[in-house]
Design an enzyme around this catalytic site. Structure first.
Site, PDB file in Angstrom:
ATOM      1  N   ARG A   1       0.812  -1.212   0.000  1.00 33.57           N
ATOM      2  CA  ARG A   1       0.000   0.000   0.000  1.00 33.57           C
ATOM      3  C   ARG A   1       0.848   1.266   0.000  1.00 33.57           C
ATOM      4  O   ARG A   1       0.394   2.324  -0.404  1.00 33.57           O
ATOM      5  CB  ARG A   1      -0.846  -0.011   1.275  1.00 33.57           C
ATOM      6  CG  ARG A   1      -2.322   0.120   1.031  1.00 33.57           C
ATOM      7  CD  ARG A   1      -3.055   0.461   2.279  1.00 33.57           C
ATOM      8  NE  ARG A   1      -2.955  -0.547   3.319  1.00 33.57           N
ATOM      9  CZ  ARG A   1      -3.976  -1.279   3.747  1.00 33.57           C
ATOM     10  NH1 ARG A   1      -5.155  -1.158   3.203  1.00 33.57           N
ATOM     11  NH2 ARG A   1      -3.833  -2.123   4.739  1.00 33.57           N
TER      12      ARG A   1
ATOM     13  N   VAL B   1      -9.073   2.658  -4.408  1.00 28.75           N
ATOM     14  CA  VAL B   1      -8.441   1.337  -4.470  1.00 28.75           C
ATOM     15  C   VAL B   1      -7.501   1.070  -3.277  1.00 28.75           C
ATOM     16  O   VAL B   1      -7.168   1.983  -2.547  1.00 28.75           O
ATOM     17  CB  VAL B   1      -7.648   1.158  -5.798  1.00 28.75           C
ATOM     18  CG1 VAL B   1      -8.587   1.244  -6.977  1.00 28.75           C
ATOM     19  CG2 VAL B   1      -6.562   2.210  -5.935  1.00 28.75           C
ATOM     20  N   GLU B   2      -7.120  -0.167  -3.140  1.00 28.38           N
ATOM     21  CA  GLU B   2      -6.214  -0.637  -2.066  1.00 28.38           C
ATOM     22  C   GLU B   2      -6.659  -0.150  -0.689  1.00 28.38           C
ATOM     23  O   GLU B   2      -5.874   0.349   0.101  1.00 28.38           O
ATOM     24  CB  GLU B   2      -4.758  -0.221  -2.372  1.00 28.38           C
ATOM     25  CG  GLU B   2      -4.208  -0.948  -3.589  1.00 28.38           C
ATOM     26  CD  GLU B   2      -2.695  -1.006  -3.645  1.00 28.38           C
ATOM     27  OE1 GLU B   2      -2.049  -0.824  -2.599  1.00 28.38           O
ATOM     28  OE2 GLU B   2      -2.174  -1.242  -4.739  1.00 28.38           O
ATOM     29  N   GLY B   3      -7.940  -0.292  -0.423  1.00 24.77           N
ATOM     30  CA  GLY B   3      -8.494   0.148   0.862  1.00 24.77           C
ATOM     31  C   GLY B   3      -9.065   1.534   0.676  1.00 24.77           C
ATOM     32  O   GLY B   3      -8.322   2.521   0.696  1.00 24.77           O
TER      33      GLY B   3
END
Ligand code: FAD
Length: 831
Positions: free
Chosen positions: A379, A501-503
């Protein structure tokens, strides 16, 4: 001693109270052990002549607390029972446990401790690129940026075939794959630099290269693949022979990925071979439609226990060749018109050997752990890189634009209102770069800082979204008019993608940063929870006693540092000393308040996201300030960069102040907590941590961004693709910018002469001619001004289209001449 006791009895009461409080506070702030507390309380209370019963009672309590066997029986066991009865500590599910334990604790642990070792944090790496990585940036990355036409990519809905071919040939899809498998084996910083620079040319280009290098088949194989899987797939992924995608998200499972309904069932085929039957429906999968190798997350069941473990192993990652019968690809979503492949993918009764499970049979049920561990680190690379590259490019463009664009006879950047927005862009760009490099340094040291990764992802994407908004405001109509000349709109339009995205960011801020931080970074909370769950009194007793010491120490430190406005903190010396002191002060107050919130709200805190969000903000800004300080130190404390660092740090502290104010206002504590926090709130407003940077600092930044030279370049040139060709909008703007600055200097002399009436007023070209005739400027200088005027005119031009041409563009972009959409509105005619 007797005489001292007597002496103290002559001291006025107020002074006695002051001295006693001071002594106790110092003891607390020093983190004295319970034994020392027992002795000190006895001695001090006696010296100050406090009532014997009080002295003996408190000393007796402290003695009990200092003797573990006694403390365990008389105190900790009861606390344990109470906590269980009140359900004060949250119960942690297995999936939460895996997520919590993923990655490691780093600077976040220091900042959470209440007593951060700032000397240590300033020694953490702030590294430079390796020679081969720099060479790759200067050659391959530069070349692919030259090859890519961003506007055309949007028109075509895809990167040009030669760009795809070059991406594969030069192993852009294998940046993270070790050299022994044919990849480039770049460091995390190298990886970050490449993604960052690609994004300064074209966002679809960056995303297409970034996804195979972030969470996906390659990364999972490197860490968890069997040797056979690595030997077969990694070279194919490195060379671009395989295009990977990773399918986790589903219609019913977005942020809550654990709710997935895609399945894998283990069975034996007619030849007795162990197989897995997969069924899935995924959406938003980047590169899905063109992928050849799908990394798929499914819930695995093994009803006959053929793998030798549980009948429900759970989330598992499987490698699915896209050519396997039953796999359906071929459609794509349209993520805000940004032309990268983002797709739904599905599979019906897809049968594969169990050897396709990542990690083989042993990998069954390990998928969640794999994903969480990789996400913990990953992340902090791709999205911070892309956001930071975008911010640097924006800062370069908008600084130049603010100089070149003249209104009311002067560059718009000279107006304070515009300068204010420029300063924010400059200061925050300095911060984003600091965060990107500092975080990548930790990863390259082998740390996988889960909470810091979430901080980096959340803040980079939020800050860059904010900066592009400011840049759009400054660019006025030219930012809004789409076409090949527009340099900002694509970044503006794409900003929500990084946020999602990505959380997705709301969840990252309110659940992950503080939720995970409070448990992982807190020195004792997680130990207590685990001990409570396991009913382990010995471990609980030790952790709980230390926790009390921790709260006392932080409470005392917070009070002392607040009263002294941080001046009593022991911190590194140098020009930034004052900021280190404030950071120490913040950390102590934060740690103390976090304990109060956790202790008083217990498991309810998890659902009080307005509270956890504010704690997350404090932790985030402490980290970002630390990164800025590290950058300033690592770059040799350059005085010309001081305004940028000051701006970013003071902005950070003022955000922290806001978050503290919000906490004091809204934390619901039982009596007398509410009354005490009301006092804290009053004191905090009176004794603010910091206010944002002053106007002068902002003006310095704005001027630096509008002045060619080292300071502007240090902020905006490194890692940014900068076409020099004046046929390119950015090259045209830069050319106009340099000329405009030169022309302004010449015009200053001319305008002075007009004011002094040495030359008559008139149209600009007439004034210039008069100045030339009077010998105030040379012919060469007159031509510079003339060329600058023309260059500036061209640089601020916007595109326009013939009516038919425009309509054709719209038809092409949205319907391709034929409506073949699928989804909720597909059946609505003309929708
Ligand atoms: C362009 C793009 C590319 C993507 N690429 C991939 C990919 O390659 N592979 C893949 O598997 N997935 C991919 N995703 C999916 C992405 O990871 C998800 O979109 C993301 O996890 C959020 O899920 P959702 O969109 O369903 O939002 P939801 O889960 O519906 O969330 C909606 C909002 O609610 C908030 N929210 C949800 N729960 C909470 C909570 N408990 N507390 C506070 N806020 C909460 C979220 O923060 C968000 O703001 C991609 C998505 C996009 C848009």
């Amino acid at each position: 001693m007797g005489s001292l006791h007597g002496l103290l009895s002559f001291i006025p009461l107020w002074l006695s109270i002051l001295l006693l409080s001071g002594a106790l506070l110092s003891l607390g702030a020093a983190g004295a052990s319970i034994r020392v507390w027992a002795l000190a309380v006895f001695a001090l209370f006696w010296l100050f002549g406090l009532p014997k019963t009080l002295t003996l009672t408190i000393t007796a309590i402290l003695v009990i607390m200092a003797i573990p066997p006694l403390r365990k029986v008389l105190f900790s066991s009861n606390v344990m029972r109470l906590l269980k009865a009140m359900k004060l500590l949250p119960k942690i599910s297995e999936t939460e446990k895996v997520a919590l334990e993923a990655g490691s604790v780093w600077a976040d642990g220091e900042l959470f401790s209440g007593r951060p070792d700032l000397n240590h944090l300033m020694q953490e790496p702030y590294q430079k690129l390796k020679a081969e990585e720099q060479s790759f940036l200067d050659h391959q990355v530069e070349t692919i940026c030259q090859m890519t036409n961003d506007y055309q990519t949007y028109q075509d809905g895809d990167l040009a075939p030669e760009v795809w071919a070059y991406l594969k040939k030069e192993k852009f899809l294998g940046l993270i794959i070790p050299k022994k498998y044919g990849g480039l084996g770049f460091s995390n910083l190298g990886h970050s630099e490449v993604v960052s620079k690609l994004g300064t040319r074209s966002i679809p280009l960056a995303i297409s290269a970034m996804v195979p290098n972030s969470l996906g088949p390659a990364e999972l194989l490197i860490h968890y693949g069997t040797e056979k899987q690595k030997d077969y797939y990694l070279p194919r992924l490195a060379s671009g022979e395989e295009i990977p995608c990773f399918g986790l998200t589903e219609p019913g499972a977005g942020s809550d990925a654990g709710a997935m309904t895609s399945t894998g069932v283990i069975f034996k085929d007619e030849n007795g071979k162990l197989c897995v039957r997969l069924n899935w429906e995924k959406r938003y999968i980047t590169l899905g439609a063109i992928s050849t190798l799908i990394g798929l997350a499914v819930k695995l069941s093994d009803p006959e226990k053929l793998l030798g473990g549980s009948s429900e192993p759970g989330i598992t990652c499987v490698l699915v060749p896209a050519s396997t019968p039953g796999v359906t690809l071929g459609r794509r979503h349209d993520p805000l018109g940004v032309p990268f492949y983002n797709c739904p993918i599905s599979g019906k009764d897809v049968v594969l050997s169990v050897d396709q499970i990542i990690g083989g049979a042993a990998g069954a049920g390990q998928g969640w752990k794999m994903l969480m561990e990789c996400l913990a680190a990953g992340r902090s690379i791709s999205l911070p890189a892309q956001s930071t590259g975008g911010a640097k490019r924006t800062a370069r463009i908008i600084g130049a634009y603010a100089q070149v664009r003249k209104q009311f006879g002067i560059s718009i950047g000279q107006f304070e209102g515009v300068g204010e927005a420029l300063a924010k862009i400059g200061g925050m760009t300095y911060l984003l770069e600091a965060c990107r490099i500092y975080t990548a340094g930790a990863l390259d040291k082998g740390i996988k800082p889960a909470v810091v990764s979430a901080i980096a992802k959340f803040n980079s994407t939020e800050i860059s979204r904010n900066l592009i908004n400011h840049a759009m405001d400054i660019s006025g109509g030219s930012g809004i008019s789409l076409g090949p000349a527009n340099m900002l709109a694509h970044s503006y339009i794409a900003a929500p993608i990084g946020v999602t995205v990505e959380g997705a960011n709301i969840l990252t801020r309110t659940m992950i940063i503080f939720g995970q931080g409070a448990i992982r970074c807190h020195p004792f909370a997680y130990q207590e929870m685990k001990a409570l769950e396991a009913g382990d009194l010995t471990v609980f007793d030790k952790a709980f006693a230390s926790h009390i010491g921790h709260i006392v120490r932080n409470g005392c430190r917070a009070l002392i540092l607040s009263l002294s406005r941080g001046h009593l903190a022991k911190v590194p010396s140098g020009p930034m000393r004052r900021y280190y002191q404030k950071l120490s002060w913040t950390s102590a107050s934060f740690a103390f308040l976090a304990d109060i919130a956790m202790g008083s709200m217990g498991s309810r805190l998890k659902f009080r996201e307005k509270i956890t969000g504010r704690f997350a903000d404090i932790l985030s800004w402490m980290y970002l300030i630390t990164a800025v300080l590290r950058r300033f130190e690592a770059e040799g404390r350059q005085s010309e960069h001081r305004a940028f660092a000051d701006y970013a740090i003071r902005y950070g502290f003022s955000e922290i102040q806001k978050a503290f104010d919000g906490l004091y206002e809204n934390m619901e504590l039982p009596f007398p907590g509410k009354q005490i926090t009301a006092l804290f709130a009053l004191w905090s407003r009176f004794n603010t941590l910091a206010v944002p940077a002053d106007d002068q600092t902002g003006t310095k930044i704005a001027q630096a961004m509008m002045t060619p030279g080292d300071v502007r370049d240090a902020l905006t040139a490194r890692g940014v693709y900068m076409p020099e060709d004046v046929k390119e909008p950015m090259g045209r703007l830069e050319h106009a910018f340099l000329l405009s600055v030169e022309a302004d200097q010449i015009m200053r002399r001319v305008n002075r002469a007009v004011r002094k009436r040495e030359i008559p007023k008139g149209r600009p070209e007439e004034i210039l001619l008069s100045a030339r005739e009077k010998g105030l400027i040379t012919e060469e200088e007159r031509k510079v001004v003339e060329s600058a005027t023309e260059a500036c005119r061209k640089a601020v031009e916007v595109d326009s289209f013939a009516l038919d041409e425009y309509k054709k563009g719209v038809v092409n972009a949205f319907t391709q001449g034929k409506d073949n959409r699928k989804g909720p509105l597909a059946s609505v005619s003309g929708a």
